[in-house]
Motif scaffolding. Structure first.
Motif, short mmCIF file in Angstrom:
data_model
loop_
_atom_site.label_atom_id
_atom_site.label_comp_id
_atom_site.label_asym_id
_atom_site.label_seq_id
_atom_site.Cartn_x
_atom_site.Cartn_y
_atom_site.Cartn_z
N UNK A 98 0.86 -1.19 0.00
CA UNK A 98 0.00 0.00 0.00
C UNK A 98 0.90 1.23 0.00
N UNK A 99 0.30 2.40 -0.19
CA UNK A 99 1.05 3.65 -0.12
C UNK A 99 1.32 3.99 1.34
N UNK A 100 2.60 4.19 1.67
CA UNK A 100 2.97 4.41 3.06
C UNK A 100 4.02 5.51 3.19
N UNK A 101 4.15 6.02 4.43
CA UNK A 101 5.21 6.96 4.78
C UNK A 101 5.41 6.92 6.28
N UNK A 102 6.65 7.08 6.74
CA UNK A 102 6.90 7.02 8.18
C UNK A 102 6.46 8.31 8.87
N UNK A 103 6.10 8.19 10.14
CA UNK A 103 5.60 9.35 10.90
C UNK A 103 6.50 9.67 12.09
N UNK A 104 7.76 9.29 12.04
CA UNK A 104 8.69 9.63 13.13
C UNK A 104 8.91 11.13 13.21
N UNK A 105 8.82 11.68 14.42
CA UNK A 105 9.17 13.07 14.68
C UNK A 105 10.22 13.06 15.78
N UNK A 106 11.42 13.54 15.47
CA UNK A 106 12.49 13.48 16.44
C UNK A 106 12.43 14.67 17.39
N UNK A 107 13.01 14.48 18.58
CA UNK A 107 13.08 15.54 19.58
C UNK A 107 14.31 15.33 20.44
N UNK A 108 14.66 16.37 21.24
CA UNK A 108 15.78 16.24 22.17
C UNK A 108 15.26 15.73 23.51
N UNK A 109 16.20 15.33 24.38
CA UNK A 109 15.82 14.69 25.63
C UNK A 109 15.02 15.62 26.54
N UNK A 110 15.52 16.87 26.73
CA UNK A 110 14.88 17.78 27.68
C UNK A 110 14.00 18.81 26.99
N UNK A 111 14.50 19.40 25.89
CA UNK A 111 13.72 20.43 25.23
C UNK A 111 12.43 19.87 24.70
N UNK A 112 12.56 18.82 23.87
CA UNK A 112 11.40 18.06 23.45
C UNK A 112 10.45 18.74 22.49
N UNK A 113 10.68 20.00 22.11
CA UNK A 113 9.74 20.67 21.22
C UNK A 113 9.93 20.18 19.78
N UNK A 114 8.84 19.84 19.16
CA UNK A 114 8.87 19.42 17.75
C UNK A 114 8.83 20.69 16.90
N UNK A 115 9.87 20.90 16.12
CA UNK A 115 9.95 22.07 15.25
C UNK A 115 10.12 21.67 13.79
N UNK A 116 10.58 20.45 13.57
CA UNK A 116 10.88 20.02 12.21
C UNK A 116 10.09 18.77 11.85
N UNK A 117 9.85 18.64 10.56
CA UNK A 117 9.23 17.44 10.03
C UNK A 117 10.28 16.71 9.19
N UNK A 118 10.52 15.44 9.50
CA UNK A 118 11.50 14.67 8.75
C UNK A 118 10.90 14.24 7.41
N UNK A 119 11.47 14.70 6.33
CA UNK A 119 10.97 14.33 5.01
C UNK A 119 11.55 13.01 4.53
N UNK A 120 12.79 12.76 4.89
CA UNK A 120 13.45 11.50 4.51
C UNK A 120 14.31 11.03 5.66
N UNK A 121 14.39 9.73 5.82
CA UNK A 121 15.25 9.13 6.83
C UNK A 121 15.77 7.80 6.30
N UNK A 122 16.91 7.37 6.84
CA UNK A 122 17.53 6.13 6.41
C UNK A 122 17.11 4.99 7.32
N UNK A 123 16.79 3.85 6.72
CA UNK A 123 16.47 2.64 7.46
C UNK A 123 17.25 1.49 6.82
N UNK A 124 18.10 0.85 7.63
CA UNK A 124 18.96 -0.22 7.13
C UNK A 124 19.75 0.19 5.89
#
Length: 384
Positions: free
Chosen positions: A156-182
């Motif tokens: 099916x058509x898919x896309x990952x929904x991971x949103x990265x953050x820092x340990x303490x700040x934690x604010x989401x400011x960016x959207x990951x358009x591409x990421x590496x897996x394996x």
């Protein structure tokens, strides 16, 4: 001892550089001392854009998205109900549906699973989400993927929904358009939805992360039982299907805590309206910060010179007190923040004024250090 001949501009520049050096030393201590780590991480995560968003939210009027509609599935549990709602949404002819749900594993109710699988494979305009797990490094990326159960039957058509953050700040400011897996590049849910809605006309040449614009916006939310009543909010729209009130899917952003489905909506809106937040190059920030602090020091010296020349002793004392001088610097800092807000509001460019504002309080001490140093080693100085 012969006095040191110094041109005023050189003295001013030295004082400004020393103020920056002092600020840098203190910042370095905060970043490297373990007991100050939470404070350091919070400082790293802070941005003046956070203030700008709240100003716009408090004093401005929220725009309503003309492209994105959210269908809330918070109260839906059964898979056949979810499949039925997706089928109803399709009857209203959306341009694309983004499903922010990962259907993990087959359930005992095989009939419901088969119905959901049938819907997933029938409509080509549905983008499903999946998650990538176990991040290793920038080369390998993630090593595991969690997909919905029906991808085992057919793709099916898919896309990952991971949103990265820092340990303490934690604010989401960016959207990951591409990421590496394996070791292989994967495209995000946001990118897949955006490319489908625009027929591939956007994001063709963008490979880095997306700086989300959180300009306060109203996204229309439809309950599953009112889809037929709001067909005009669905037809030719981007419909995001997900939970708006699920505690496990809440995220901290510059606007406060919002649902994951709303975070996806802001990411997509940034792409559609092409309002991505832009940041000046580092060298521009450094040069601008230096001249802001230099100008601040020059007018502060001129003010002190003017204040000390008053005839009244009481007036001289009042105008040179820490309270008055500090108040003037505070007003000047407020003007700088206002300038940054106007620039951000009009152009979408976020100018980092934090360095300059952090160095300004050290100007008085830096100036005194220059005086003491030249007096100790050169018997003072002459202004050429």
């Amino acid at each position: 001892m012969k006095k040191l001949n110094v041109k005023p501009i050189f003295r001013h520049c030295f004082t400004v550089l020393f103020a920056f050096a002092t600020m840098g030393i203190l910042a370095s201590m905060a970043l490297n001392l373990s007991f100050l780590n939470p404070v350091a991480q919070t400082m790293k995560g802070f941005s003046l854009t956070d203030i700008y968003y709240h100003v716009m939210e408090e004093y401005g009027q929220r725009d309503t998205s003309r492209v994105i509609t959210i269908v809330d599935m918070t109260d839906l549990v059964k898979r056949d109900d979810l499949a039925n709602v997706l089928a109803q949404i399709e009857e209203a002819n959306p341009k694309v549906i983004g499903v922010d749900i990962v259907f993990e594993g087959w359930k005992p109710d095989s009939a419901a699973d088969m119905y959901l699988s049938e819907v997933a494979h029938t409509y080509d305009n549905i983008i499903f989400s999946y998650r990538m797990l176990n991040y290793v490094n920038d080369t390998i990326g993630y090593t595991e993927e969690l997909h919905s159960f029906f991808t085992e039957v057919a793709p099916v058509n898919e896309g990952f929904t991971n949103y990265e953050r820092t340990l303490y700040g934690g604010l989401k400011r960016k959207s990951n358009l591409r990421r590496i897996c394996n070791g292989e590049m994967r495209t995000s849910f946001v990118q897949e939805v955006a490319m489908r809605y625009t027929d591939g006309q956007l994001l063709e040449h963008k490979s880095d992360d997306l700086n989300i614009n959180f300009r306060p916006t109203v996204f229309r939310v439809i309950s599953p039982d009112s889809i037929a009543e709001h067909r005009d909010w669905i037809e030719d729209h981007v419909v995001l299907f997900g939970a708006t009130h699920e505690l496990a899917d809440m995220h901290y952003t510059p606007l406060g805590e919002i649902a994951g489905i709303e975070l996806l909506a802001y990411s997509l809106q940034t792409i559609f309206e092409q309002t991505e937040i832009r940041y000046p190059d580092l060298w521009v920030t450094i040069v601008l910060s230096f001249f802001i602090v230099l100008f601040t020091f020059m007018w502060r010296r001129q003010y002190m010179k003017w204040a000390k020349s008053r005839e009244s002793e009481w007036l001289r004392f009042f105008l040179t007190t820490t309270f008055v001088v500090g108040s003037l610097l505070f007003i000047w800092s407020a003007i700088l923040v206002g300038f940054g807000f106007i620039t951000f509001y009009i152009t979408g460019i976020s100018v980092n004024l934090g360095w300059a504002m952090a160095a300004i309080p050290f100007l008085g001490g830096a100036d005194e250090f220059f005086r003491l140093t030249t007096r100790r080693f050169f018997g003072g100085f002459n202004l050429m």
